[in-house]
Design a protein around this motif. Structure first.
Motif, PDB file in Angstrom:
ATOM      1  N   LEU A   1      26.166  15.284 -15.536  1.00  0.00           N
ATOM      2  CA  LEU A   1      26.187  14.817 -14.145  1.00  0.00           C
ATOM      3  C   LEU A   1      27.111  15.639 -13.259  1.00  0.00           C
ATOM      4  O   LEU A   1      26.903  15.698 -12.038  1.00  0.00           O
ATOM      5  CB  LEU A   1      26.615  13.345 -14.103  1.00  0.00           C
ATOM      6  CG  LEU A   1      25.593  12.329 -14.615  1.00  0.00           C
ATOM      7  CD1 LEU A   1      26.274  11.000 -14.918  1.00  0.00           C
ATOM      8  CD2 LEU A   1      24.459  12.133 -13.601  1.00  0.00           C
ATOM      9  N   THR A   2      28.112  16.256 -13.827  1.00  0.00           N
ATOM     10  CA  THR A   2      29.064  17.027 -13.016  1.00  0.00           C
ATOM     11  C   THR A   2      28.717  18.507 -12.960  1.00  0.00           C
ATOM     12  O   THR A   2      29.517  19.308 -12.480  1.00  0.00           O
ATOM     13  CB  THR A   2      30.497  16.857 -13.549  1.00  0.00           C
ATOM     14  OG1 THR A   2      30.543  17.193 -14.948  1.00  0.00           O
ATOM     15  CG2 THR A   2      30.970  15.421 -13.374  1.00  0.00           C
ATOM     16  N   ARG A   3      27.529  18.898 -13.411  1.00  0.00           N
ATOM     17  CA  ARG A   3      27.141  20.309 -13.306  1.00  0.00           C
ATOM     18  C   ARG A   3      26.610  20.648 -11.916  1.00  0.00           C
ATOM     19  O   ARG A   3      26.615  21.818 -11.529  1.00  0.00           O
ATOM     20  CB  ARG A   3      26.061  20.653 -14.330  1.00  0.00           C
ATOM     21  CG  ARG A   3      26.451  20.541 -15.800  1.00  0.00           C
ATOM     22  CD  ARG A   3      27.732  21.259 -16.131  1.00  0.00           C
ATOM     23  NE  ARG A   3      28.892  20.406 -15.975  1.00  0.00           N
ATOM     24  CZ  ARG A   3      30.141  20.845 -15.930  1.00  0.00           C
ATOM     25  NH1 ARG A   3      30.394  22.126 -16.000  1.00  0.00           N
ATOM     26  NH2 ARG A   3      31.146  19.993 -15.803  1.00  0.00           N
ATOM     27  N   GLY A   4      26.137  19.677 -11.167  1.00  0.00           N
ATOM     28  CA  GLY A   4      25.581  19.952  -9.845  1.00  0.00           C
ATOM     29  C   GLY A   4      26.649  19.885  -8.771  1.00  0.00           C
ATOM     30  O   GLY A   4      27.184  18.810  -8.500  1.00  0.00           O
ATOM     31  N   ILE A   5      26.949  20.988  -8.134  1.00  0.00           N
ATOM     32  CA  ILE A   5      28.025  20.997  -7.144  1.00  0.00           C
ATOM     33  C   ILE A   5      27.534  20.602  -5.750  1.00  0.00           C
ATOM     34  O   ILE A   5      28.334  20.250  -4.890  1.00  0.00           O
ATOM     35  CB  ILE A   5      28.724  22.376  -7.077  1.00  0.00           C
ATOM     36  CG1 ILE A   5      27.728  23.485  -6.739  1.00  0.00           C
ATOM     37  CG2 ILE A   5      29.432  22.675  -8.381  1.00  0.00           C
ATOM     38  CD1 ILE A   5      28.371  24.856  -6.595  1.00  0.00           C
TER      39      ILE A   5
END
Length: 781
Positions: free
Chosen positions: A756-760
């Motif tokens: 979930l935290t890969r998309g900036i």
């Protein structure tokens, strides 16, 4: 005797029993001396005192276990606890939590790297694994043997102090609601401050702002538009005050960034670090701090003209005599109580006496800058390494950078070897610091390597940074490449994604390293004079991954190395998005998580979150974002489907569509060493434009960011009632499935946090489970 006193006495009796029967040592009662330490543990070998001692501070009763964490329990010393005394005690001091109900006790060393500042006091994590029993003998003996050493280097002592700055990653309630905490004309804001108006945020430095605005209004510039607590674009860094106006010569927008400090005194430490008031914590020189804010606005993405941004620092409580050696000549002056009049005169030379509308236009322009997408990490890193453009580090990032470079210098001068650990969550800048350090140390001629435990991340670095330079490509290695490295043959080893360090260096990528009795952590520590580990303990997704502050500290102590922990509290992408993710996954066990629809109204939020009703909609959403707004988009999923080898039919090799949801199906990315025509190899899937047609798992995505990411929740992690439930029978990860029950939920939760935290810039979520899908919809809103 009160119930608390009875519990305390029982706890001390329990600890005395465990020390004697489990360890075979002696606990000597010190309470009658009333000196702040309950007892002293004396180590006994074969019936003889070994001359090694540990102090013991015992806490017992249900209240000391009330603040539970996945790793253990947090204890918060009260005012009656003399923390300074514990730290100054002539022997190592253990905090021991005694559980009278279970007859067990747990310990933690009291030190400047285990104590964490909360802003109003301290807290210390006592790990569950540190049970006071026979298994603890070796670790406790090692602590007693160290006797706190002599901390001969002031640098090491100061570095240790920085560990007190650790801050729990902010949840959604910590994120400011706007780009600036307050805005208005200088004269009106000054009136509001004088009247204690609620229109001015309570957490603004009112005294400092009042002192500055008084100077400003006094020279006739009460009409200027002022931003208080301005948040830099794509960052959590706050500029205390931004004065907005127009240039008297060009009539173009012009700004003055002001860093306010309440310090009464300060002294230079080394390089760009200072010590303020009575603190032993190194902090960035205020002039350097605000200068970097300016450089970020000019060079870090927003692209303001250099001549349009000025900066200064104002120590409104300090006199010149109290900051001797701190003043700097140059483009960012520093002012004090004694030089406030000069500050006002400088501002008169900067600003035009422009109408209010034009000053408001300048402020609007600055506020709109936060809509600029952040520069991709790999692009920024390539520019830094290749010398085209420097990365602008800010706040704790620059403090960490300076402390590491100074540790390298100290290692060369005194042969004192220091292990540095830099901890931070997604977007805190760990990899950015690593790239900046690599570039700077290489320029200085230091022997430096960069290593990761991620095949995808390392391959991306080699491709994007060293694409036309074989020597540069060779500088990026894997953490299992140092089995045969001679001790201290490197000056610096930068271990990024260090939470992926394994127990041994048997390669997870195929080839087997030479057998060694040392652990992989010990190999990395001994390879360099200054090994630096960058890690996020909440990204451990594999039961064989051992990279943590505790494991690094233990290995370093076995090797006689000092350990320095630096905690990053900054955030350099969408802080709101990452806070939402932590709330969604209940990472910090919040009572209530905030839906995205409520968080996205904040003007400092540029990210996008969408809940898809089907995998088809998720894929369409990602493709649309990529086509309309550019960047890289990828589909990812939990490991809940078989990962097949490619097949060959009629001479054509192809991937099987393993990830099947209803009528929708897609293949996983290619397996390492099993190429498929027209499909990127596994280590380039993250950056190759052809990667959009396959689904990525956690191991290939860890360490790499995308602009847009779709996350498919499988049946291994589902929402039931008011909590997440991890279900082993639906997991197809053979390694994670071997994890202990106590670890399985944590590893699966961390897996989805990584995805979930890969998309900036944006994330789209979908679950194959109906109840979970309903929860995701509610959390998007």
């Amino acid at each position: 005797m009160s119930s608390n006193q009875l519990a305390g006495a029982a706890g001390e009796a329990l600890v005395s029993f465990l020390v004697h029967h489990e360890l075979g040592w002696v606990l000597r009662d010190q309470r009658q001396l009333d000196v702040g330490i309950d007892g002293q543990i004396e180590i006994v070998d074969d019936g003889k005192a070994a001359g090694l001692l540990l102090g013991a501070q015992v806490k017992s009763g249900p209240s000391v276990f009330k603040e539970s964490a996945p790793e253990g329990w947090y204890y918060r010393p009260s005012k009656r606890d003399n923390v300074d005394y514990w730290l100054r005690y002539p022997m190592p001091v253990l905090l021991v939590l005694a559980d009278n109900a279970t007859k067990r006790a747990y310990w933690q060393l009291v030190s400047t790297w285990t104590l964490v500042s909360t802003g109003i006091g301290w807290k210390i994590l006592v790990p569950r694994v540190n049970e006071l029993n026979a298994n603890a003998k070796d670790d406790l003996r090692a602590l007693a043997t160290s006797q706190h050493t002599d901390l001969a280097s002031d640098l090491v002592a100061l570095l240790h102090k920085t560990a007190q700055e650790k801050v729990t990653p902010p949840d959604e309630t910590d994120v400011p609601a706007s780009a600036a905490k307050a805005r208005g004309r200088a004269a009106l804001l000054l009136n509001d401050l004088e009247a204690n108006s609620p229109s001015v945020s309570a957490d603004i430095d009112g005294k400092g702002v009042r002192a500055l605005l008084t100077q400003l209004v006094g020279v006739g510039f009460g009409h200027l538009d002022v931003l208080l607590g301005y948040r830099l674009p794509n960052s959590s860094a706050l500029v205390d005050v931004v004065l907005c106006g127009t240039d008297p010569c060009t009539a173009e927008a012009i700004y003055v960034l002001v860093e306010l400090k309440a310090w009464a005194n300060a002294r230079a430490l080394f390089d760009d670090l200072v010590l303020a008031d009575d603190s032993a914590l190194p902090t960035l020189h205020p002039v350097e701090q605000v200068r970097r804010y300016r450089d970020y606005l000019v060079h870090g993405g927003p692209g303001l003209k250099p001549e349009s941004v000025h900066c200064l620092a104002y120590l409104y409580n300090a006199h010149e005599t109290a900051i001797a050696g701190l003043n700097e000549d140059g483009d960012a002056p520093l002012y004090t109580v004694d030089t406030g009049a000069r500050l006002a005169e400088q501002l008169r030379t900067v600003f035009d006496a422009a109408p209010l509308a034009e000053t408001q236009m300048a402020a609007d322009l600055l506020l709109d800058l936060r809509r600029t997408p952040p520069k991709a990490f790999l692009k920024a890193a390539a520019e830094e390494i290749q010398g085209r453009e420097r990365i602008v580090l800010m706040d704790e990032q620059q403090v960490a950078f300076t402390l590491v470079t100074n540790a390298v210098e100290q290692a060369a001068l005194s042969h004192r070897k220091t292990v540095v650990v830099v901890l931070g969550g997604p977007g805190s800048g760990k990899s950015t610091i690593a790239m900046s350090l690599y570039a700077e140390l290489a320029r200085r001629g230091q022997r430096v390597y960069h290593a990761t435990g991620s095949r995808s991340f390392t391959s991306s670095l080699r491709t994007h940074i060293g694409f036309d330079n074989p020597q540069a490509r060779a500088m990026f290695k894997y953490i299992n490449n140092f089995t045969d490295t001679e001790p201290a043959s490197l000056d610096v080893l930068l271990c990024d994604e260090a939470h992926r360090v394994r127990e041994s260096s048997v390669s997870q990528h195929g080839a087997r390293g030479a057998w060694t009795p040392r652990s992989q952590m010990e190999e990395l520590i001994t390879a360099a004079r200054v090994p630096v580990f960058f890690l996020d303990e909440n990204q451990i997704v594999h039961p064989g991954e051992t990279g943590s502050l505790a494991s690094i500290t233990a290995a370093a102590q076995r090797l006689g190395r000092d350990v320095v922990a630096i905690h990053l509290r900054g955030h350099f992408r969408s802080q709101v998005l990452d806070a939402w993710v932590d709330g969604l996954l209940r990472l910090n066990s919040p009572v209530r998580s905030t839906p995205w629809s409520e968080m996205a109204t904040r003007s400092d939020c540029d990210a996008v979150v969408h809940s898809a009703n089907s995998p088809q909609e998720l894929e369409s959403w990602l493709r649309s974002r990529q086509e309309k707004e550019g960047g890289i988009a990828r589909i990812t999923a939990g490991y809940c489907w078989t990962w097949s080898d490619p097949i060959t039919e009629n001479g054509t090799t192809m991937l099987l569509p393993d990830v099947q949801i209803g009528e929708w199906s897609r293949p996983w990315h290619a397996k390492p060493g099993k190429p498929v025509p027209g499909v990127p190899q596994s280590d380039s899937w993250a950056t190759d434009e052809r990667g959009f047609g396959q689904v990525g798992g956690v191991y290939i995505t860890q360490g790499v960011d995308y602009d847009w990411v779709g996350v498919i929740f499988g049946n291994d992690f589902v929402w039931r009632g008011d909590r997440w439930v991890a279900r082993r029978k639906y997991s197809h990860d053979p390694v994670v499935n071997r994890a202990a029950e106590s670890d399985f939920t944590r590893l699966i939760r961390n897996t989805y946090r990584v995805l979930l935290t890969r998309g900036i810039r944006g994330v789209c979520v979908y679950s194959v489970d109906q109840q979970t899908q309903e929860y995701l919809r509610a959390m998007v809103g």
